[in-house]
Structures are given as C-alpha cells and as structure tokens.
Design a protein around this motif. Structure first.
Motif, short mmCIF file in Angstrom:
data_model
loop_
_atom_site.label_atom_id
_atom_site.label_comp_id
_atom_site.label_asym_id
_atom_site.label_seq_id
_atom_site.Cartn_x
_atom_site.Cartn_y
_atom_site.Cartn_z
N GLU A 71 -13.58 9.53 -8.68
CA GLU A 71 -12.41 9.89 -9.48
C GLU A 71 -12.61 9.51 -10.95
N ILE A 72 -13.18 8.34 -11.17
CA ILE A 72 -13.41 7.87 -12.54
C ILE A 72 -14.39 8.80 -13.26
N MET A 73 -15.47 9.17 -12.59
CA MET A 73 -16.45 10.07 -13.22
C MET A 73 -15.80 11.41 -13.58
N ALA A 74 -15.01 11.96 -12.69
CA ALA A 74 -14.34 13.24 -12.97
C ALA A 74 -13.36 13.10 -14.12
N LYS B 215 -0.54 -2.94 -13.00
CA LYS B 215 -0.37 -2.92 -11.53
C LYS B 215 0.34 -1.67 -11.05
N ASP B 216 0.76 -0.82 -11.96
CA ASP B 216 1.48 0.39 -11.60
C ASP B 216 0.53 1.33 -10.87
N PRO B 217 0.82 1.67 -9.61
CA PRO B 217 -0.10 2.50 -8.83
C PRO B 217 -0.32 3.89 -9.41
N ARG B 218 0.58 4.35 -10.26
CA ARG B 218 0.41 5.67 -10.86
C ARG B 218 -0.82 5.75 -11.76
N TYR B 219 -1.26 4.61 -12.26
CA TYR B 219 -2.35 4.60 -13.23
C TYR B 219 -3.62 3.95 -12.69
N LYS B 220 -3.67 3.72 -11.39
CA LYS B 220 -4.84 3.10 -10.78
C LYS B 220 -5.68 4.15 -10.07
N PHE B 221 -6.98 3.90 -10.01
CA PHE B 221 -7.89 4.75 -9.25
C PHE B 221 -8.03 4.20 -7.84
N SER B 222 -8.46 5.04 -6.93
CA SER B 222 -8.69 4.60 -5.55
C SER B 222 -9.78 3.53 -5.52
N ARG C 76 -18.48 -1.73 -10.92
CA ARG C 76 -18.58 -2.74 -9.86
C ARG C 76 -17.29 -2.79 -9.05
N THR C 77 -16.15 -2.51 -9.69
CA THR C 77 -14.88 -2.33 -9.01
C THR C 77 -14.08 -1.33 -9.80
N THR C 78 -13.35 -0.47 -9.11
CA THR C 78 -12.55 0.53 -9.82
C THR C 78 -11.37 -0.11 -10.54
#
Length: 616
Positions: free
Chosen positions: A366-369, A351-358, A430-432
């Motif tokens: 972002e995930i693809m990059a 749940k740490d926002p530092r490690y989550k994608f938009s 399907r979801t980031t």
C-alpha cells in the motif's frame, strides 16, 4: 533526508566518508594541477575541470554511481576508496593543493557562473580542511555526513559497500563481473582501513554512546552471519551474471573472497565494537567526548554554512516551532481535534485508523502504491514552479532490512548525469507504522519531486566538481522548500490533513534544531531528545528514536534543514520585494536550482544576480 544508496546524493556520501586514495597497489591516480595565477573564464574553467577530475579520482564509488567510470577513469571500476588514515591524509593533501590553486584565481574577471564555481570550491575545501584538523572522525567534502565515529549504526563500509555493489555496480559483461570481484577484495581492505582509525580514536578516548554501539553490533553481526555463508554479496553476482548470460565460475570465486577475506575483516571490526562497548557510557552528546565541543562547533559550521552558535540555533528552533504550531492549531480544530497541546493532538491523529496503512507486507505494498500516486501528482505541478524542467528519472526502493533499524524513514537523490542510473527514493519499511497517509505525500515531495531527486538533476548539468560538491544547508533547505512549493501550488487543496502533515514536517525540522543542540551542547540524554519530539510535535516515537540516534552519530547534520529553508524563504522575500511586478516564481526557482548546490552566502549572491538581471 539526511543520505547511502549511491544515488547522486549517496555518491556524495563516498566523499563524506573521508574517502581517498586507491585500494589497489600500483595504480596511483594522476592528479591535475594548474600552477600560477589564473585570470579569465577559459583558464578558470580548465582549473575547475581539474578540480573535478582530482576529486573523482579519489572516489571510485562516486565515479561508478555517476556513470563516470569509463574512458580515462575506466580503472576506477575495479577499485574502492581507501578508508584508512593514509587515505584521509591523501585526500586532505589534494584539497590543500587545489585550494591554493583556487585562491590564485582573479574572480573579478570571471562571469557569474564561473565565479560561483570557484567560490563553491573554496568554501567546501576550506571547511573540509578544518574538519581534517579535528583529532578524529569522517569529514564530508562539500557533503553532509560529518561524523566523529568511523563505524557505527549508520556509518561504515559494512553498510555502504554491499548496497553499492548490488545497486550501482552494473554487471552486463565479463569485465564488469571481474571488476565486481576486484571490489569485493578491496572491500576487505576498506574494512581494515576503518579498523585502524577506530582503534586510533578509541585510544584518544573517543567511544560512541552505548546505545549506538548496541545497534551497530547487532547490524554487523547480521552482516557477518551472511558473509560467513557467502550471502548476498555472492548471490548478487551470481544472479546478474546468469541473467546476462555471462559464463564463468563467478559464484565460487566470489564465495572464496567473501568467506576468506571479507568475513574475517568484519569479524575484526565486530570484535573492536564489542571491546568499545565495554568502555561505553549512555552519554549521548559530543560534550562527553574528548575535544567534542570543538568538533561540534565545526560540524555546525559545516552543516549550516553559517557561524551560528549552538545557543542561537537552539533558540531559532524554539521560535520557529511556536510559529508553526500556530498554523497547525486551526487545522486540528477544524478536523475535530480540539483538546490538548498541538503535540498531544498530533499524537492522537497518528492513531486515527483512517490515516494508517495495513500491517505487514500488505501495508508495504500500500505504501509503495501511495508513493507512486503522489509522485505522479507532484510531477504535474512542476511546470507552475519552474521555467526549466528536468526528467528526474527515479526508482522507489525499500531499504535493505538489515539497514532499516539504524536508518531514517527515507532518503533519496538524483541518478547519474547521463541518465543511465536513475535517482533513488529509498523508503524504510521495517514497520508500516513509520508512515501515515497524511505524512507520506510530504515525504515524497522532500525526497523525490520537487525535492532531492529533482534538484540533483539540475546539479548534474553543471561542471563535474559542482556535481560532486553539495552543501547540507542548501540540499536539505531545498527539500523543505520543495515541500512548501507543493503546498503553495495547491497540492493539498482537497486533502487538508495532508497540509497538516507538511506543517508537522517543518515543525519536526524546527525540533531538530532544539534536539541536536540539546544533545551535543546542553547535555540532554537520548530520552530527553525523544521525549521532546513526541510531546512537542506529536512525532512517531518509533521514528524519532532512530532520528535521535542519527543526531548522535551525524552531529550537526540535522541543523542544516531548517536553517537552509529559512534562508531560502528570506531570499525569496527579498527578491519579491525588490522586483515587485517583475518577480516570477519560476525564474526565482530556476535561479536556485540552476545555480547549483551552494553555501548560503553564495546563494545570496546568486539571488543578487537574479534581481539585477530581472531589472534590466
């Protein structure tokens, strides 16, 4: 993993789906046989080549995905495999005939590499034939997708064929487009072939769990809705013929087949799934199905290439999970997560926002990059771990949205032997929230480099039958070992949380041993399986819900990962101890990848050969 894009790994899925025969009349394949005793490398290698030719003739999709549908196999480009019971019977018959020939070879007179290929064929064919003796299900021939259910949320032509036609069936000429239309027509035949086996299994009392049927019904309903409008199957051909400047009335011809033949066949399958849903229960495991204990025992043997019992595998999972959590604990404490179990703290980290994608499309980009960033980074590490390097060309692609609900978080594999079809790394978007910045680098190592795509590139250099045959314990054990190599080579020296993601991945695979055997042998519910992952390993509940569903349909497959990984590590320790200063990581790794995809007993013999050679 664990899998369908018709990359090399997915080409194997065609064999895993119990493919056989040819779906067009009047085109029976000519299959090669070599009677009599065989001695010496020359005769044995000719026999090995015939095995590959025979198996390829029974897998038109595999031939295309490996860019081998030319020359003598050019007719395969117009065909799809027969998924009916007759097709199953033809494949089993060919395996029996070729196994008898393999068993006549005098292996004592062969070189190490040729002997290995013969042993691989015998192991794969014996195990597959044991699977064909089961009263139902799809059997992997030296592959990974053994399943009791012919059509379900992650199994069936309704998933495989549209993706295959759009991704691997090239359309560059008018004959290519004609072949596409021919395969569209054969798609309807495939669907009805599966339908017959679905009904036969149901008549024997085999009904999938209700929650799997709910997913499959939703997905097939979506596929049917598209087919009734022509949909993606027509659009793919129209787009590619237009781009290639191929004149013709391709759209109307494809539309007539899809609406007139494919849509009705999908309707018949959907009706059968809905009928079975009315008889279904929520019981997750094979223990609740007729003959389920026997099927599961065979599926475990096929997946792990060992004789381990469900209880032995279950206890191994618990033991290795505890060991891995012991390594994760100090890292969690170091980064400030000190309260609760390892699972609790990993849940908090997720749940740490530092490690989550938009969220949404921004996060998907972002995930693809991020994936490409780590692909470049991991590729630069490979010279430290391998003496022989391969190109490992690949594409990163999003899974089709209609497949994502029933699919794992990612899967991948190498491309064609000639390099014209690149490897694939399919990512579920399907979801980031499925992915985190500390887990995605490890996933990339597993699926791509130096994991599945990388290892498959070496396998593509072996005789054809060795390219076609794969063993789940080695394939997935290698991919976990690839994750470990990245860590050992300093891949996370500047990103310790990334190392935590790697350790969680190994712990996740230890959990799989516990959950898969829990579901099928200890009568766990689906909810118990999900809860174990979330509580014990801090796994993402969105991800593990689909994971548990996958274990229900691909019984035993999830157990191959950690069993294979642990055996590779055991063999590495044995080689290091035996060779001392003569041991070299690059030579050991070359032994594994250049030796090809093998059952674990053959792996041990390959390591024996490496040790003996290094001592000379």
């Amino acid at each position: 993993m664990n899998d369908f894009s018709y990359s090399r790994r997915q080409a194997l899925g065609a064999l895993s789906a119990g493919v056989a025969g040819i779906s067009l009349p009047g085109c029976a394949p000519t299959l090669v046989g070599t009677p009599g005793a065989v001695a010496g490398d020359g005769a044995a290698n000719a026999l090995i080549e015939s095995f590959g030719s025979n198996l390829l003739r029974l897998s038109p999709e595999g031939a295309t995905s490996l860019a081998l549908d030319a020359g003598a196999n050019a007719d395969l480009r117009f065909k799809l495999a027969d998924r009916s019971q007759a097709g199953q019977d033809q494949l089993a018959g060919q395996l029996r005939a070729d196994l008898a020939r393999a068993e006549m070879v005098d292996t004592a007179s062969l070189s190490h590499s040729t002997r290995t290929s013969i042993e691989v064929v015998k192991s794969a064919y014996r195990t597959a034939l044991e699977g064909f003796a089961q009263p139902y299900g799809d059997v992997a021939v030296g592959g990974w997708r053994n399943t009791p259910y012919v059509v379900i949320q992650n199994v069936g032509a309704y998933l495989d064929v549209p993706r295959f036609l759009d991704t691997d069936h090239q359309v560059k000429t008018a004959p290519d487009a004609e072949a596409y239309l021919s395969r569209l027509d054969s798609y309807a035949v495939q669907l009805d072939g599966e339908l017959g086996r679905m009904k036969d299994a149901a008549a024997k009392g085999l009904i999938p769990p209700a929650f799997l049927l709910d997913k499959a019904i939703k997905q097939m309903d979506q596929a049917l809705g598209g087919a009734r409008k022509g949909g993606a199957l027509v659009e793919s051909l129209v787009r590619r013929t237009r781009n290639a400047g191929i004149a013709g009335n391709w759209g109307p011809r494809a539309d007539a087949i899809v609406r007139g033949r494919v849509a009705p066949a999908l309707t018949r399958q959907l009706d059968e799934l809905r009928a079975q849903r009315g008889r279904a229960t929520m019981d997750a495991g094979l223990w609740a199905r007729p003959g389920g204990d026997a099927f599961y025992a065979w599926a475990l043997k096929a997946s792990t290439t060992t004789s381990m019992t469900p209880e032995e595998i279950h206890q191994m999972g618990l033991r290795e999970l505890a060991e891995l959590h012991g390594q994760m604990d100090p890292i969690l404490r170091k980064i400030g997560y000190t309260q609760g179990s390892v699972g609790d703290r990993m849940n908090a980290l997720a749940k740490d926002p530092r490690y989550k994608f938009s969220e949404g499309d921004k996060g998907r980009a972002e995930i693809m990059a991020y994936i490409h960033q780590y692909l470049d980074r991991w590729r630069k590490l490979t010279p430290q771990a391998f003496r022989t390097l391969v190109p490992a060309r690949l594409e990163v692609k999003r899974l089709p949205p209609e497949e994502e609900p029933g699919a794992p978080s990612a899967y991948g594999g190498a491309g064609s032997p000639d390099g014209t079809i690149p490897g694939k790394y399919w990512i579920n978007l399907r979801t980031t929230d499925l992915h985190s910045k500390y887990s995605l680098p490890d996933l990339t190592a597993h699926e791509a480099i130096p994991g599945h795509v990388w290892q498959g590139d070496y396998a593509n250099r072996l005789p054809l039958i060795r390219t076609l045959l794969a063993f789940n314990a080695f394939s997935e054990g290698w991919a976990l070992y690839a994750e470990q190599l990245v860590d050992e080579l300093g891949g996370y020296s500047d990103f310790e949380v990334g190392r935590l993601g790697f350790l969680q991945s190994l712990a996740f695979r230890a959990c799989r041993l516990v959950v898969d055997t829990g579901l099928h042998a200890k009568r766990w519910s689906r909810e118990q399986g999900v809860q174990f992952f979330v509580e014990q390993n801090g796994s993402n509940p969105l991800e593990v819900a689909s994971e548990v569903d996958r274990y229900c349909s691909w019984a035993g497959q999830a157990c191959g990962y950690k069993v294979g990984h642990s055996e590779i590590l055991r063999q590495r320790s044995r080689a290091r101890q035996a060779l001392s200063g003569a041991y070299d990581l690059r030579d050991f790794n070359d032994t594994l990848v250049k030796g090809g995809n093998v059952p674990l007993d053959v792996l041990a013999r390959n390591v024996d050969y490496y040790i003996a050679s290094a001592r000379r």
